[in-house]
Design an enzyme around this catalytic site. Structure first.
Site, PDB file in Angstrom:
ATOM      1  CB  THR A  54      -6.285  -6.793   9.883  1.00 31.53           C
ATOM      2  OG1 THR A  54      -6.595  -7.914   9.055  1.00 31.53           O
ATOM      3  CG2 THR A  54      -6.743  -5.526   9.203  1.00 31.53           C
ATOM      4  NE  ARG A  91      -4.829 -13.141   5.228  1.00 32.73           N
ATOM      5  CZ  ARG A  91      -5.430 -11.963   5.192  1.00 32.73           C
ATOM      6  NH1 ARG A  91      -5.244 -11.146   4.189  1.00 32.73           N
ATOM      7  NH2 ARG A  91      -6.223 -11.586   6.160  1.00 32.73           N
ATOM      8  CG  ASN A 141      -3.174  -2.774   7.179  1.00 31.79           C
ATOM      9  OD1 ASN A 141      -3.032  -2.415   6.011  1.00 31.79           O
ATOM     10  ND2 ASN A 141      -4.228  -3.457   7.589  1.00 31.79           N
ATOM     11  CG  PHE A 160     -14.152   0.395   7.026  1.00 33.17           C
ATOM     12  CD1 PHE A 160     -13.607  -0.293   5.950  1.00 33.17           C
ATOM     13  CD2 PHE A 160     -14.889  -0.315   7.965  1.00 33.17           C
ATOM     14  CE1 PHE A 160     -13.789  -1.656   5.801  1.00 33.17           C
ATOM     15  CE2 PHE A 160     -15.080  -1.693   7.831  1.00 33.17           C
ATOM     16  CZ  PHE A 160     -14.531  -2.357   6.739  1.00 33.17           C
ATOM     17  CE  LYS A 193      -3.631  -2.424   2.547  1.00 37.97           C
ATOM     18  NZ  LYS A 193      -4.435  -2.423   3.789  1.00 37.97           N
ATOM     19  CG  HIS A 195      -4.929  -6.645  -0.054  1.00 40.97           C
ATOM     20  ND1 HIS A 195      -6.067  -6.854   0.686  1.00 40.97           N
ATOM     21  CD2 HIS A 195      -5.013  -7.470  -1.131  1.00 40.97           C
ATOM     22  CE1 HIS A 195      -6.816  -7.761   0.068  1.00 40.97           C
ATOM     23  NE2 HIS A 195      -6.200  -8.150  -1.035  1.00 40.97           N
TER      24      HIS A 195
END
Length: 149
Positions: free
Chosen positions: A91, A85, A112, A57, A9, A115
């Site tokens: 998360t 993961r 965070n 959100f 991100k 993704h």
């Protein structure tokens, strides 16, 4: 061979963590088969986060992912979805285990860093949304026989 979609991100890009994040997946033995550096359009962001459209959100997700460049990737390997993961971490970085990307570098749940697809169906959908078949390279590193039975 299983594939997953990952996106670093804007916060991960701006903080200079692209190389570190890629390194973690390479050293785990996964194969990078797709990579692009892009400014995400509002349309792509809304499609990607479509499952959250009715959540309060949703607008902030779209605003954040379009706020700066993103590194989109497709990784391949045995169990890559579940392993990714674990490498990424929870998360919420405040509850993510040390040694995970979010545990080591995450600031808060809204920033965070990365993704990752959460299931085979999601991975297939996200890979198809972000990449064409022509943008994915089918190749096998020479070390593959040393990593897989």
């Amino acid at each position: 061979m299983e594939r997953t979609f990952l996106a670093i991100k804007p916060d991960g890009v701006q903080r200079g963590l692209v190389g570190e994040i890629i390194r973690r997946f390479e050293t785990k033995g996964f194969t990078l088969v797709g990579l692009k550096f892009l400014q995400v359009s509002k349309e792509l962001a809304e499609q990607h986060y479509g499952v959250h459209r009715e959540r309060p959100f949703f607008p902030s997700l779209v605003e954040f992912i379009t706020s700066g460049p993103v590194v989109a990737m497709v990784w391949e390997g045995d169990g890559v979805i579940a392993s990714a993961r674990k490498i990424i971490g929870a998360t919420n970085p405040l509850t993510a285990e040390p040694g995970t990307i979010r545990g080591d570098f995450g600031i808060n749940i809204g920033r965070n860093l990365i993704h990752g697809s959460d299931a085979p169906e999601t991975a297939q959908k996200e890979v198809s949304l972000w990449f064409t078949d022509a943008e994915l390279v089918n190749w096998q590193p020479h070390l593959t026989p040393w990593l897989h039975e």
